[in-house]
Design a protein around this motif. Structure first.
Motif, short mmCIF file in Angstrom:
data_model
loop_
_atom_site.label_atom_id
_atom_site.label_comp_id
_atom_site.label_asym_id
_atom_site.label_seq_id
_atom_site.Cartn_x
_atom_site.Cartn_y
_atom_site.Cartn_z
N GLN A 306 0.82 -1.20 0.00
CA GLN A 306 0.00 0.00 0.00
C GLN A 306 0.87 1.26 0.00
O GLN A 306 0.61 2.21 -0.75
CB GLN A 306 -0.93 0.00 1.22
N ILE A 307 1.91 1.26 0.83
CA ILE A 307 2.79 2.44 0.89
C ILE A 307 3.50 2.65 -0.44
O ILE A 307 3.66 3.78 -0.91
CB ILE A 307 3.80 2.27 2.04
N ALA A 308 3.90 1.56 -1.09
CA ALA A 308 4.54 1.67 -2.41
C ALA A 308 3.58 2.28 -3.43
O ALA A 308 3.98 3.11 -4.26
CB ALA A 308 5.02 0.31 -2.89
N ALA A 309 2.31 1.92 -3.34
CA ALA A 309 1.31 2.48 -4.25
C ALA A 309 1.11 3.97 -3.98
O ALA A 309 0.98 4.78 -4.91
CB ALA A 309 -0.01 1.73 -4.11
N PHE A 310 1.09 4.32 -2.70
CA PHE A 310 0.96 5.74 -2.35
C PHE A 310 2.18 6.53 -2.86
O PHE A 310 2.03 7.64 -3.36
CB PHE A 310 0.84 5.91 -0.83
N ARG A 311 3.36 5.94 -2.72
CA ARG A 311 4.56 6.61 -3.18
C ARG A 311 4.54 6.82 -4.69
O ARG A 311 4.90 7.90 -5.18
CB ARG A 311 5.80 5.79 -2.78
N GLU A 312 4.11 5.83 -5.42
CA GLU A 312 4.04 5.95 -6.88
C GLU A 312 3.05 7.05 -7.27
O GLU A 312 3.33 7.87 -8.17
CB GLU A 312 3.61 4.62 -7.49
N ALA A 313 1.91 7.08 -6.60
CA ALA A 313 0.91 8.12 -6.89
C ALA A 313 1.44 9.50 -6.52
O ALA A 313 1.20 10.49 -7.23
CB ALA A 313 -0.38 7.83 -6.14
N ALA A 314 2.17 9.58 -5.40
CA ALA A 314 2.75 10.86 -4.98
C ALA A 314 3.75 11.36 -6.02
O ALA A 314 3.77 12.55 -6.37
CB ALA A 314 3.42 10.71 -3.62
#
Length: 361
Positions: A306-314
């Motif tokens: 989930q954090i990796a997905a948030f980072r990619e979106a950021a």
């Protein structure tokens, strides 16, 4: 000739008179300041709303009342989220707010308020004072006739309170969520319907189902607002807001009209406010997290996926804004350059945050 007692007393009196004259001269150099300072947050909110009142108290005490700031609660003078506009237009001399509510007008403001996956509070303070942040802040805001002073940096926000469990990022799609700043736009990348509401409206919005979730502030503040009573799940870490940075916004014409001594007193008081705010914030959060769990809150940590997905979106959103707005790109680049420079020290100079768990304590 041996000095007499009278001679000693006379010398002491002269030194005392000189000290008094110097003190009086310094006091005389201060401007008499009488400002009403509207705030975006209630003074009752721990570490979020009580820093500016503390700074105002220190200024009154240190200047013997020459600088007297009277803080005003949200909505009593102007709308809670309109500090920037009213200071810029000269409707008020100064105001106190989280920086970012004005990011529709000043996109780079969102970065100074909180940068997703960006600088934590102490790092932000270091960047502001020693790596060009203050100069970029003035370059960003002076064209709008506003001089902001960093006056309260605090720990990360919680990542969000939800009425249901978020097992993966797909569970976010379609949720009605309250968020502020650039973090809100990142949440939209996951199909969330994002809105901005003041803190005082969030409890009812969660209770009635108008919102499915919200982020707002520190655990202590979230507890004061009662989110644990109307949302069963609390998620951490606050990736979208690693630090929460609040500023004393001063009308630039008013600021330029102050003497250098008065400006220096304001700068010192706000630096003290930063120390006060981060110390107060860090002192209280652990016990509150424990109390949430004891009262039945499901405290969750986002998974690495989930954090990796948030980072990619950021990266997508921050990159897009850096291309669209020159000042945004300039500020973001400076922050990321400093974050990269700091990394060897941050990763090797400190114990890992989970070192006690790793060694079995």
């Amino acid at each position: 000739m041996k000095p007499t007692r009278t001679h000693f007393l006379g010398s002491a009196a002269a030194i005392g008179a000189l000290a008094f004259m110097a003190s009086a001269s310094a006091a005389d150099a201060l401007d008499r300041v009488r400002w009403q300072v509207p705030m975006s947050f209630a003074s009752t909110l721990t570490a979020l709303g009580d820093t500016m009142p503390w700074v105002a108290d220190q200024l009154r005490a240190a200047t013997d009342g020459a600088i007297d700031l009277r803080v005003a609660e949200p909505g009593t003078v102007i709308p809670a989220l309109s500090i920037f506009e009213n200071v810029s237009e000269g409707n008020i001399d100064a105001g106190y707010s989280w920086m970012g509510y004005e990011w529709g007008t000043v996109p780079a403001a969102a970065l100074f308020g909180a940068t997703p996956f960006g600088l934590e509070s102490i790092e932000f303070l270091a960047w502001m004072t020693h790596h060009g942040g203050q100069e970029l802040l003035e370059e960003t805001f002076h064209p709008y006739n506003v001089h902001p002073i960093l006056c309260g940096t605090i720990s990360p926000e919680t990542a969000g309170w939800f009425r249901s469990e978020m097992n993966n990022v797909e569970d976010l799609r379609g949720l009605r969520f309250r968020a502020a700043g650039v973090g809100g736009e990142i949440f939209q990348e996951f199909g969330m319907s994002v809105t901005l509401l003041p803190g005082g409206e969030l409890y009812q919005a969660l209770e009635t189902g108008t919102l499915d979730g919200t982020e707002f502030s520190l655990p202590t503040v979230d507890e004061q607002l009662g989110f644990y009573q109307v949302a069963d799940y609390l998620y951490l870490p606050g990736w979208h807001q690693p630090s929460t940075n609040q500023f004393l916004y001063v009308n630039l014409d008013v600021w330029n009209g102050l003497s250098e001594q008065t400006q220096a007193v304001f700068n010192m008081a706000c630096m003290a406010g930063n120390a006060y705010a981060i110390a107060r914030a860090e002192a209280l959060q652990g016990a509150i997290i424990t109390s949430f769990e004891e009262r039945g809150t499901n405290v969750r940590t986002y998974s690495e996926e989930q954090i990796a997905a948030f980072r990619e979106a950021a990266n997508t959103v921050l990159g897009r804004w850096s291309e669209q707005d020159e000042m945004f790109g300039k500020v973001y680049s400076s922050m990321m350059d400093y974050q990269a420079e700091l990394r060897p020290w941050k990763e090797q100079g400190y114990l890992p945050r989970d070192w006690q768990t790793r060694i079995g304590e």
